[in-house]
Structure formats: structure tokens, C-alpha cells
Design an enzyme around this catalytic site. Structure first.
Site, mmCIF file in Angstrom:
data_model
loop_
_atom_site.group_PDB
_atom_site.id
_atom_site.type_symbol
_atom_site.label_atom_id
_atom_site.label_comp_id
_atom_site.label_asym_id
_atom_site.label_seq_id
_atom_site.Cartn_x
_atom_site.Cartn_y
_atom_site.Cartn_z
ATOM 1 N N TYR A 111 0.817 -1.206 0.000
ATOM 2 C CA TYR A 111 0.000 0.000 0.000
ATOM 3 C C TYR A 111 0.853 1.259 0.000
ATOM 4 C CZ TYR A 111 -4.580 -2.107 0.360
ATOM 5 O OH TYR A 111 -5.742 -2.782 0.077
ATOM 6 N N GLU A 205 4.096 -30.436 15.350
ATOM 7 C CA GLU A 205 3.365 -29.972 14.170
ATOM 8 C C GLU A 205 2.093 -29.229 14.564
ATOM 9 O OE1 GLU A 205 1.950 -33.156 11.648
ATOM 10 O OE2 GLU A 205 0.680 -31.829 10.477
#
Lengths: 373, 503
Positions: A111, A205
Site C-alpha cells: 500500500y 506440528e
């Protein structure tokens, strides 16, 4: 007695680090172009190629790296002047952010750099992926990771355990967070790892398993650090794992589901990812050990039939792909993967609950850890 | 019981063959009427290299139309006026020269039909150049006799030194529909100006007047009558030549033919095994014709019998009718069986591209194609034409041309003397015959023009690319200079100058 780091990172304070990187960027892009101009040469930016043809597995160091191939971006080629302009634009923006000690996200940078080019209806960037690609270009041109450039992402990873970390003006003791955990930030290199009493690192995990083990204070009872990447780990988590290994020499053990996706997650910590092959050097950790759950564990630990799941087509496909990767070529992995392809079965870690709530923490993990340490 | 076999006059026969004349429907009849009279006038002017000033008027009067055509051509000598207009078959047949008119037959059928249905006589006023008198004749075509009846004959002083011909005829509105034919006529006149940009034509229909103004004064050399070429002789022509020749022996006779000298004549006679005797006494004329076609040592025929439009006039003509960004021209002369023919191709780029619906259109369908034979615009019978086929054979893609993106107008003019073999039908809605030599010539000429067009298109593409390129660089360089200046703490103008230096 808390362990002090064996190797300390060079960087000092966050603020001076920002300025140092900003100066480096100015040199690597701005001064680079000016030097070529003064010599009367057509300015070009040399960018190592990031496509599959230039990604190799470095056997000695044990991770994926970029090869030697480079592409050149010239200022006077009509197809290249737009990306050339975008590179200097983003370069300047990053420098300005660093000089203001601002740490924008990828989206912030997009942006900030988005405007309509005067004299035309075209915008500086068509979309964010175009901008992300330029940031990656700058990473490989300069050899500086985006975290070093001060660009942050939304961090996923968490850490808990006996370790003290200085961040800015504060020191955080990750063993004194009660039932909470510490979020691993993007800019891990701005942290100072002070000392630790842990004896190993357990990298998990799934966030849910991390929560389970944290709430039972497994890390305290077993004197380890718990880390989770919540799936495929982000760069901060991988960097943290790498630093823990480099600076404290701690064994790193990875705990995943018994399926090719889990195996792949181990490999991301271990060897790096294809997409970010250029930063394996900082983020891959070749000493990461796979703890479990392996396919053979399913049968060894007698997981009941009703907790075992049929492997899907994509599981089998992925297993086939993993068989071909360099870092799965060990006998251990070849046997495991072939067993999986034969049996076509997988389990989640939660399946251990069929053997009792405490089976994971009190039986499976201690046995496996004893096996590898 | 045997049927009576009636003898029929030529006039009657032609009356019954309306189709051949292009008179089948009232609309077609009206169109053919004007066009035939116009073509006669154009021929009359071009023959003497006179810039044509022709006025055509069609006025509705009760149940009939009054058609008047005035031109400033060579005029007709008074003694020939009756036969030129009142007799169906007069021989300009044995002239080896490019003309528009096909024996002038259709013009006369108009007169015939017109007179038949309206019952009114027709008027011819004419004066040749330099004539002190203008001749006025009022005639009626006699269908049984095939000769005109002269009703009135006048002579008037030619005070204004006029030369030309004026025809006034009356035709019944039952058989001629000018309202329906108007659009085709306007189209025809417009196209005619392309190949005759020197013509000044006024067409008046009742109260409306349509002007077709000349764009140039330059006229092409008129087609010259040339002797026939030995390979272009058919039996009737040979008969005519032999019957009118003064030559006493074959060598002299042959030497009167196009580009034949004594040496060649002798060589031929040896080849054909024909003695050098009196041509009028030659026994086997068909054998002579056959051998003339077989003999391959004739010199190619001369081409003064042709009258091409010419590069300059063609370009002027096209430019006057269409918006043109670019125009190119190519031409070629060929020979087929002793008959020379010319091919001219003019290609222009301009206007709007055709918008055709439907997918997978072949590129040829986007071309605007205009065809002319012997300077007459061809309107009907499009796709079986050899010219159309030649356009299909061109590999447009190879020259970098996409007809669906650029508006391409192709003007093809084919001219020749012998019309029977070159052009398929007699009624001049004609198409070009399927003759390999002609086909090849058309294709090669077309390709020459397309090559030039290809170069232009490439040049334009490069120009567009270059200017686009320039714009792009000018957009980004100031910005890059800004960035580099920031990063090196230098002056932006300085950096921009340095960058400009490497281009």
C-alpha cells in the site's frame, strides 16, 4: 546452571540494526546503480534465479539452495524497465521504513508503494503478489532476509520452556508465563537469546498437541523447550529453531502426524522449502531429527484398527514425491515411505489417546526420545 | 406434319434472348440500359483521348421513361448513324482492341426493346470533331428488316463547335424499374470513377441529380487496334482476314499478323508443311489454325491494344472514393493463346474494418474486393471468381497482415481484347475464366501488391512500437532517478542526466 549461548549473533540493538540494514540496502541498490552509471555502463540489477532449474540440494550443508544462475534486469530494456522501477521504489520504501524504525508487513509495503504513475493511467503495482515478488527480488539481490529488512509477517509459532529472551527493552522468561505461551515474532534476529536450562527442543506440528503438552507442563517435567509451527512453520519459527541449534547446540526433535504431510513438515525444518530456497541458509536446520510418528510406529505401538485411517490419493502421490528428495534418501526414510506406500494407512497423533490419555507423554515420547538422544 | 421453320431476323432473335443481354428483370433491364449507353459514350471519348463529359438523364413521363445520354466523344459520321444504332449486328467484331462494349449489342437491344414497348422512335444527334454541322436523326428499328427506318433527318449549324453524340430513347415503365435499379446504378457510377477518374458524369433521375466529378485531367493512351496474333485466331476471324487480305502468298499474309516478320513466317510454313501459295486458295484452314497454335517461335503479341488504368490514375481514383492511409499498386501483362491481357492490382488501407459475426472466419472474408474488367465494374457473381480465389491463395499471415484488424480494400482490373475466352459470361456480370495463365498472373500481381502492403504494415507496427516504447521509458526514468538520488544522496537531475546518457 543455565546454559549460555555458545555462539552469539552479531547484532546489537534493534535500532542500530535498522540503520545498519538501511545503509546496506542503499549501498546494494542505490550505490550499485550509480557506480554503473558513472562508468558509462547500462545499469543492471543482478538477480539470482529462483525457479526450479536453479534450486539444488547442497549435500555438504544439507539443505536446498539456489544455484549460480542469475538473471539481469536492465534499465534500457522495454520489458524490464517496469520491474527495475519497482525494485528501486520498494528499495527506497524499505529504507525509509527502517530509518523510521517502522516494521511494515508485506501488505503495508504494497500500500505504501501503490500510486498512479504520473502521466499515465497505470499503477505502480497491479496487485500485491507483484509487490511480494519484488521484495523477494530484493532479498536475493542483497542477500538480506525480509526479516532483516524489517518486514514482518503475521507470526504463527509459539514457544514455552526454560529460556530467557531479551526483546527490545524487556526480558521474557518463557518458563514464567503460567498457562500461556510466548508468540515467536517475525524478526527473530532482533531478539537476544540470553540463556536456557532446557536439554532439548520438541517441535510439534499441531497447535493442539502443543497446548496439551504445555498444560500438563511436559516441558517442565522433561526439561525441554516446546515449540509449535502450527502446521507448515513460518520463517520466524524456523529461524528460532535454527538459532536454538546454532547457539545452544540443543537437539531438535520433530513430532508430527504419521502421514506424508507430517513427514513434509519435518523436511521444511530440515532442508527448507522450494518456494524460499534462497533463504535456507538462514532458516534450514540440517540437524533436525524426526521423532515420530512414523508409519512403523503405528504397528509397533499397536494403534487399534478403528483409529487408523486410509491414505488418500494425494497422500500416496506426495509420498512418491518425497521418495525422490535428497534428504529422504536415507535407508530409514526409504523404508518408512515404502512401508507407507505398501500399507496405505495413516494416523494422527491423537490416535494415541486410544491407549490412554497419558500414553503420549508418559510412554511414547520418553521411549522415542531415549532412542534418539 | 412437318413444322414450319420460320426465318427469324437478327433483331427478333436478340429480342428473344433477353437473358443474354442482361435484361431478364425490369430492375436488371433498367440497370443494363444506363450502363450500356454510358459504356458506349466512355469508349467514344477514350478512343480520341477526350476527357469524357457525359450526362445521363432518366425522366418519368406518364407510362414511359425518357432516357437521354449526351457525351462529348468522337461522334458518329452521318452516314453511319443509322447502322450504328439501328442495325443489330454490325462488325466491330474483327477489331483487335480492348473495348468496353461487346459489339454494342446490348445498347441496341435497349433501343429495340424500348421502342418495341413504347412505340416511340428514338433520336440520335451527333457531330464529329471539326464538323460544321450537327446531324439529327429520328429512327425506328425495324424488327423484321433488321434495318432502321429513318423518319426524319436534319442538319443544324454547329455554332458552338460541339462534338459528341446524344441519344434519346423512350422505354415503357412496365419493363424497366429505375427505382429498384437506382442503388446499383449509383454504386456502379461510383466504382466507375475509380478506374476513370478523369470522367465527368452527371446522372439525373427525375428531380434528383448525382454528380461524379473528375479528379484528374490525365487520360491514358487509347487502346490501339493491332493486328491479330497467329495464336489468337479462331476460324471466323481467319476467314475474315483471308477474305479481306491483299496478300498474294502465305508469307506476305502471315507478315500482316501481330509481330510476324518474313523470317518467322518462312520458319512457320516449313514447320507446318504449308506451301507459300495464295492464302485464298488454302485448302485446310483448320490445319493452319492448329499448326499456328503448336508453333512456339512466335514473338509475343504487342500490347498497344490494351488500355490499362495506370498507376497514377488508379491511385487517384481510389483516393477520391475512400479514406486512404496507404495505397499500393502492381501490374503485369500476360499472354494467353496469342491474346495479351493486363492485370492491375491496387490495394488501399483505410476506413473501418468489417465487423463480421461468428467465429473462425477466414481472413479473406474481411477483405473489401472490387473487380473491374475492361474498365467496367463487376458487380455480380463473387465467390467463384478467379480474383477471389487468388485472394484466398495469398498467405496474409506471412506478410504480417491480419485483414480482420486492418480495413483492406483490393481493386483488381483485368483487361484484354478477346472477351470470349477470358471472361466467362457474356452479360458483363462476368467473372474471370478458369485459365491457368490468367490465374497465375492475377495471383502474382496481387502478391506483388501485398508484399508492398506488408512492408508498410511492418513499418507502421514498428513505428507504433517505437512510440509506445518511448512513452514507457519516459514514464519510469524520472521516478527511478528519484529513487537512486534518494539512496545515494545525490541530485535527481544529475542522475536523470546520467541515465539519459546510456540510451
Amino acid at each position: 546452571m543455565p546454559r549460555k549461548p555458545m555462539k552469539k549473533l552479531e547484532s546489537v540493538s534493534k535500532l542500530s540494526e535498522d540503520i545498519r540494514v538501511a545503509n546496506q540496502l542503499q549501498k546494494l541498490i542505490g550505490q550499485n546503480v550509480l557506480r554503473q552509471l558513472k562508468k558509462g555502463e547500462v545499469p543492471k540489477l543482478v538477480i539470482p534465479k529462483r525457479d526450479l532449474t536453479n534450486i539444488h540440494f547442497d549435500k555438504t550443508r544439507g539443505f536446498l539452495t539456489l544455484g549460480k544462475e542469475k538473471s539481469e534486469r536492465y534499465i534500457n530494456k522495454i520489458s524490464q524497465i517496469r520491474p527495475f522501477f519497482q525494485t528501486t521504489l520498494v528499495g527506497q520504501s524499505i529504507i525509509q521504513a527502517l530509518q523510521a524504525h517502522d516494521h511494515p508487513s508485506l501488505r503495508d509495503v504494497f500500500y505504501y508503494c501503490l500510486f498512479t504513475i504520473p502521466g499515465s493511467t497505470k499503477d505502480s503495482f497491479d496487485d500485491q503478489p507483484e509487490c511480494n515478488a519484488i521484495i523477494e527480488d530484493i532479498e536475493v539481490i542483497t542477500g538480506l532476509l525480509r526479516e532483516e529488512l524489517g518486514i514482518v509477517a503475521d507470526p504463527k509459532g509459539k514457544i514455552v520452556g526454560d529460556i530467557r529472551i531479551r526483546s527490545g527493552k524487556n526480558v521474557i522468561d518463557c518458563s514464567r508465563l503460567g498457562d500461556m505461551a510466548c508468540a515467536i515474532p517475525s524478526l527473530v534476529d532482533r531478539l537476544d537469546l540470553i540463556d536456557t536450562r532446557a536439554e532439548f527442543v520438541l517441535v510439534i506440528e499441531k497447535g493442539a498437541i502443543f497446548e496439551r503438552l504445555k498444560s500438563t507442563r511436559y516441558w517442565e517435567e522433561n526439561n525441554c523447550l516446546l515449540i509449535t509451527g502450527k502446521g507448515v512453520p513460518d520463517r520466524g519459527t524456523r529461524r528460532m529453531v535454527r538459532r536454538l541449534r546454532d547457539e545452544f547446540g540443543l537437539p531438535i526433535l520433530v513430532l508430527c502426524d504419521a502421514d506424508p504431510y507430517g513427514f513434509y513438515i519435518w523436511s521444511v525444518y530440515r532442508a527448507g522449502s522450494m518456494a524460499l530456497a534462497y533463504e535456507s541458509e538462514r532458516l534450514a536446520c540440517s540437524k533436525v531429527k524426526f521423532l515420530g510418528v512414523s508409519t512403523s510406529d503405528i504397528y509397533k505401538y499397536k494403534i487399534p484398527r478403528n483409529a487408523i485411517v486410509m491414505a488418500t490419493k494425494s497422500d500416496l502421490k506426495r509420498a512418491g514425491e518425497l521418495l525422490e528428495y535428497e534428504w529422504f534418501k536415507s535407508k530409514y526414510w526409504q523404508d518408512e515411505l515404502n512401508l507407507f506406500l505398501r500399507k496405505k494407512e495413516k494416523v494422527e497423533i491423537e490416535a494415541f489417546n486410544r491407549r490412554g490419555f497419558r500414553f503420549l507423554a508418559e510412554t511414547y515420547l520418553p521411549e522415542k526420545i531415549r532412542g534418539v538422544m | 406434319m412437318a413444322e414450319k421453320v420460320e426465318e427469324i431476323s437478327t433483331a427478333k432473335w436478340f429480342y428473344q434472348q433477353k437473358q443474354m443481354m442482361g435484361l431478364e428483370t425490369p430492375q436488371k433491364a433498367a440497370f443494363t440500359c444506363i450502363r450500356e449507353l454510358l459504356e458506349n459514350s466512355l469508349d467514344a471519348c477514350e478512343r480520341a483521348k477526350i476527357p469524357p463529359e457525359i450526362s445521363i438523364s432518366v425522366r418519368e413521363k406518364g407510362n414511359s421513361y425518357e432516357i437521354a445520354v449526351v457525351d462529348n466523344g468522337t461522334g458518329v459520321l452521318p452516314e453511319y448513324i443509322p447502322t450504328a444504332f439501328g442495325k443489330m449486328l454490325t462488325s466491330s467484331k474483327f477489331k483487335n482492341r480492348q473495348d468496353r462494349g461487346l459489339f454494342g449489342i446490348a445498347g441496341k437491344s435497349i433501343i429495340l426493346l424500348g421502342q418495341l414497348y413504347s412505340g416511340k422512335p428514338f433520336n440520335v444527334v451527333s457531330a464529329t470533331k471539326g464538323s460544321k454541322v450537327i446531324h439529327k436523326v429520328k429512327m425506328k428499328l425495324n424488327m423484321e428488316k433488321d434495318e432502321p427506318d429513318i423518319l426524319e433527318k436534319k442538319k443544324v449549324l454547329n455554332r458552338k463547335k460541339w462534338n459528341g453524340t446524344s441519344i434519346k430513347i423512350y422505354i415503357s415503365s412496365l419493363n424497366f424499374d429505375f427505382d429498384k435499379a437506382l442503388y446499383d446504378l449509383q454504386n456502379y457510377l461510383k466504382l466507375n470513377q475509380i478506374v476513370c477518374p478523369y470522367a465527368d458524369i452527371t446522372f439525373g433521375y427525375n428531380d434528383e441529380t448525382y454528380e461524379y466529378e473528375p479528379r484528374t485531367e490525365k487520360m491514358p493512351e487509347p487502346a490501339q487496334e493491332t493486328p491479330f496474333h497467329p495464336q489468337g485466331l479462331d476460324r471466323p476471324t481467319l476467314d475474315y482476314l483471308i477474305s479481306t487480305t491483299r496478300a498474294k502468298n502465305m508469307v506476305t499474309f502471315l507478315s500482316t499478323l501481330n509481330r510476324v516478320g518474313e523470317v518467322t513466317a518462312k520458319q512457320f510454313l516449313k514447320f507446318a508443311n504449308i506451301p507459300n501459295s495464295d492464302p485464298k486458295k488454302l485448302k485446310d484452314r483448320n490445319h493452319l489454325i492448329r499448326k499456328m497454335k503448336e508453333f512456339d517461335k512466335w514473338i509475343a503479341p504487342s500490347t498497344e491494344c490494351l488500355s490499362l488504368v495506370g498507376e497514377e490514375n488508379f491511385k487517384v481514383g481510389v483516393g477520391a472514393m475512400f479514406p486512404v492511409q496507404f495505397i499500393t499498386y502492381a501490374s503485369r501483362i500476360g499472354v494467353y493463346q496469342g491474346v495479351p491481357f493486363g492485370v492491375e492490382v491496387c490495394i488501399s488501407v483505410g476506413g473501418k474494418p468489417k465487423s463480421l459475426k461468428g467465429e473462425k472466419r477466414s481472413p479473406v472474408e474481411y477483405l473489401y474486393l472490387y473487380r473491374f474488367t475492361n474498365k467496367i465494374p463487376m458487380i455480380a457473381q463473387y465467390k467463384s471468381c478467379q480474383i477471389w480465389k487468388a485472394c484466398e491463395d495469398i498467405n496474409w499471415h506471412y506478410y504480417g497482415i491480419d485483414p480482420s484488424q486492418i480495413p483492406i480494400h483490393i481493386f483488381v482490373h483485368i483487361c484484354s481484347t478477346s472477351k470470349g475466352s477470358l471472361f466467362k459470361t457474356l452479360d458483363k456480370g462476368s467473372i474471370v475464366a478458369d485459365i491457368p495463365e490468367v490465374k497465375k498472373s492475377i495471383y502474382l500481381t496481387l502478391r506483388d501488391a501485398v508484399k508492398k502492403l506488408g512492408k508498410y504494415v511492418k513499418g507502421r507496427k514498428r513505428e507504433a512500437y517505437e512510440s509506445k516504447r518511448k512513452v514507457i521509458f519516459e514514464l519510469y526514468i524520472p521516478l527511478i532517478s528519484e529513487h537512486v538520488a534518494f539512496m545515494t544522496q545525490k541530485d535527481k537531475e544529475e542522475i536523470q542526466k546520467l541515465i539519459g546518457g546510456v540510451f
